[in-house]
Design a protein around this motif. Structure first.
Motif, mmCIF file in Angstrom:
data_model
loop_
_atom_site.group_PDB
_atom_site.id
_atom_site.type_symbol
_atom_site.label_atom_id
_atom_site.label_comp_id
_atom_site.label_asym_id
_atom_site.label_seq_id
_atom_site.Cartn_x
_atom_site.Cartn_y
_atom_site.Cartn_z
ATOM 1 N N MET B 1 0.848 -1.201 0.000
ATOM 2 C CA MET B 1 0.000 0.000 0.000
ATOM 3 C C MET B 1 0.877 1.242 0.000
ATOM 4 N N ILE B 2 0.721 2.072 -1.018
ATOM 5 C CA ILE B 2 1.412 3.360 -1.041
ATOM 6 C C ILE B 2 0.413 4.472 -1.330
ATOM 7 N N ALA B 3 0.758 5.675 -0.887
ATOM 8 C CA ALA B 3 -0.095 6.837 -1.142
ATOM 9 C C ALA B 3 0.704 7.817 -1.982
ATOM 10 N N LYS B 13 1.750 12.592 6.451
ATOM 11 C CA LYS B 13 1.526 11.241 6.983
ATOM 12 C C LYS B 13 0.030 10.990 7.075
ATOM 13 N N PHE B 16 -3.297 4.774 8.406
ATOM 14 C CA PHE B 16 -3.695 3.616 7.615
ATOM 15 C C PHE B 16 -3.502 2.332 8.414
ATOM 16 N N GLU B 20 0.745 4.448 10.028
ATOM 17 C CA GLU B 20 0.797 5.649 9.194
ATOM 18 C C GLU B 20 1.523 5.330 7.906
ATOM 19 N N ILE B 21 1.113 5.995 6.826
ATOM 20 C CA ILE B 21 1.933 5.917 5.621
ATOM 21 C C ILE B 21 2.253 7.332 5.162
ATOM 22 N N GLU B 22 3.437 7.452 4.548
ATOM 23 C CA GLU B 22 3.907 8.772 4.133
ATOM 24 C C GLU B 22 3.629 8.966 2.649
ATOM 25 N N GLN B 24 4.041 9.907 -1.071
ATOM 26 C CA GLN B 24 5.163 10.038 -2.002
ATOM 27 C C GLN B 24 4.689 10.753 -3.263
#
Lengths: 303, 303
Positions: B1-3, B13, B16, B20-22, B24
């Motif tokens: 999973m990427i954002a 951030k 998720f 947390e996801i950062e 990009q």
């Protein structure tokens, strides 16, 4: 000129023609000597007092729903069927429902040219159509929501602010509301054509004053937008919003408030049914939708 | 999973799955290794980056209007035409317009039974359909009006608070707005039937979230309200509001907000056209009308 009301309002002074008149009690006898009696009371008061006023020789113009569908009472929109007001065996003329008035002012010139077969109408009606108290409750609901409180709903049957709400009475034995059936029956009576199909959905929106209507209409002979705009441009009571659609360029309640006209715009050839039209109709429901129409009837009779 | 997002949001951030996801940067290369790419950007970004993501082997599910009418891109509402998602030569699936999605979730079971001939639809759309900024401007307009000030209108093309407003782009060469033409073209593509007539009028009302639609529908064979209610009661994604009309008893935006269902009520036999129906359809335009539908497509593909 006299002003009559229930005992509760007797003695109140109303501004009139630069002076003041004092409200008297609306008894059957109070109508002696009256030529035109404009009624703006509930249906039960109208049922009781209209015949008394007529017995005194007054022409009653009643704004309630009490007499609208009586076969001996003409139902009049001056721009549409003033001729029908001549024959009034009961001495009573009825003022139609607000939504019906503005729709028919707009559709009459098209009906004369191509005879309407079917109307599909969805309304965007304002709170003031339900009266002063509903209008105030809508504002109170907005205040409450802005302050994170529960919106009050004692006049309205629920939240209208930031919502849509159908608040009309149910019609026993029907899936339609009373308001929806009024649009069907009154349209047929005023246009004098019981074959017209009307498919109504009446909806209240969080607007204080100004009813809007989205109308799809089919005719017995094809009509196009060019012809419709030409007919509407010279139609009595109509203000044609004749410009190409752009964001925010169309008739709106804030345009209509405080004016006497019925605003018509978004006149479009239907995309699927050849010879049919779609249009958007907006008017001040308190003026042309109610008081103004009644006054116009009296003015025409008097002329 | 990427954002992924534009450079402006890189480094933010997002919560998720408990962590947390950062965020990009959304470059063509960033899609390497991605299986499902859910796009929720503007049409120009989608036009540029969707093919890049697909070239990396991702199935792109795009929420913009960029790819919807491309004959090589399936346009999918899972409850309606999931089968069409199997053939996607560009590796892209399009998510329909919000107003179209909720209308077709409700109409699909009726279409399967009696084949739709003609739809007349008038919408009551919420400000959030135009984005976060429009939603905030609607609230700011209410605050201004409550304080007797002029309502700000930098995102919206005018006053929506206490009014109705059509704010969609014009379609060059047409009297219809872009939103209205989307409802026509997307309905035909999703139902796979170019003979269906659609007569649309799209209207914004002062509601924050929750689109409503007043729909009149005619079929190739007669359909009545009893049969329609039976079909809708078991239709996927539909919540049937199956009770007789009474004031305030019908689907409303405040019912739909925060839910995944399409609420259908006011199911009525038409009064003038035998075998036709009128109904009222309400859904959360941010959920089923947008993000939820895209996620449901991915879930079904994955299952």
């Amino acid at each position: 000129m006299i002003a009559l009301a229930s005992p509760r309002s007797v003695g109140r002074k109303l501004p009139f023609a630069g002076g003041e008149i004092e409200v008297q009690v609306a008894s059957p006898e109070a109508f002696a000597g009256v030529t035109y009696a404009l009624f703006s009371a509930g249906a039960s008061t109208a049922r009781e007092l209209a015949p008394a006023a007529a017995a005194h020789g007054a022409v009653v113009i009643d704004n309630s729903s009490a007499w609208r569908m009586d076969p001996e009472v003409p139902l009049i929109v001056p721009e549409v069927n003033m001729h029908a007001a001549a024959k009034r065996p009961r001495g009573i003329i009825a003022n139609p429902n607000c939504s019906t008035i503005q729709m028919l002012v707009a559709l009459k010139p098209l009906h004369d040219a191509a005879r309407i077969r079917h109307i599909v109408v969805s309304t965007y009606q304002a709170a003031s159509g339900k009266g002063q108290a509903a209008m105030e409750e809508l504002l109170a609901q907005h205040h409450a929501l802005m302050n994170g409180a529960a919106p009050p709903a004692s006049i309205l049957p629920g939240q209208l602010a930031m919502n849509v709400l159908m608040d009309w009475k149910a019609s026993p034995g029907s899936d339609y509301s009373e308001e929806e059936l009024k649009m069907v029956n009154e349209t047929r009576k005023i246009l004098g054509d019981d074959t017209i199909a009307v498919s109504p959905t009446t909806v209240r929106v969080p607007v204080v004053t100004g009813h809007s209507e989205s109308v799809h209409v089919q005719f017995h002979r094809p009509m196009d937008a060019v012809e419709a705009r030409r007919l509407l441009a010279s139609a009595p009571g109509v203000k044609l919003f004749d410009e190409p659609y752009a964001p925010g360029r169309h008739p709106q309640p804030i345009h209509a408030v405080g004016t006497d006209d019925v605003f018509v715009g978004r006149v479009r050839d239907d995309l699927g049914v050849p010879g049919a039209l779609n249009l958007f109709i907006v008017a001040d429901n308190l003026r042309k939708g109610a008081a103004l129409n009644a006054v116009q009837i009296a003015e025409r009779l008097h002329a």
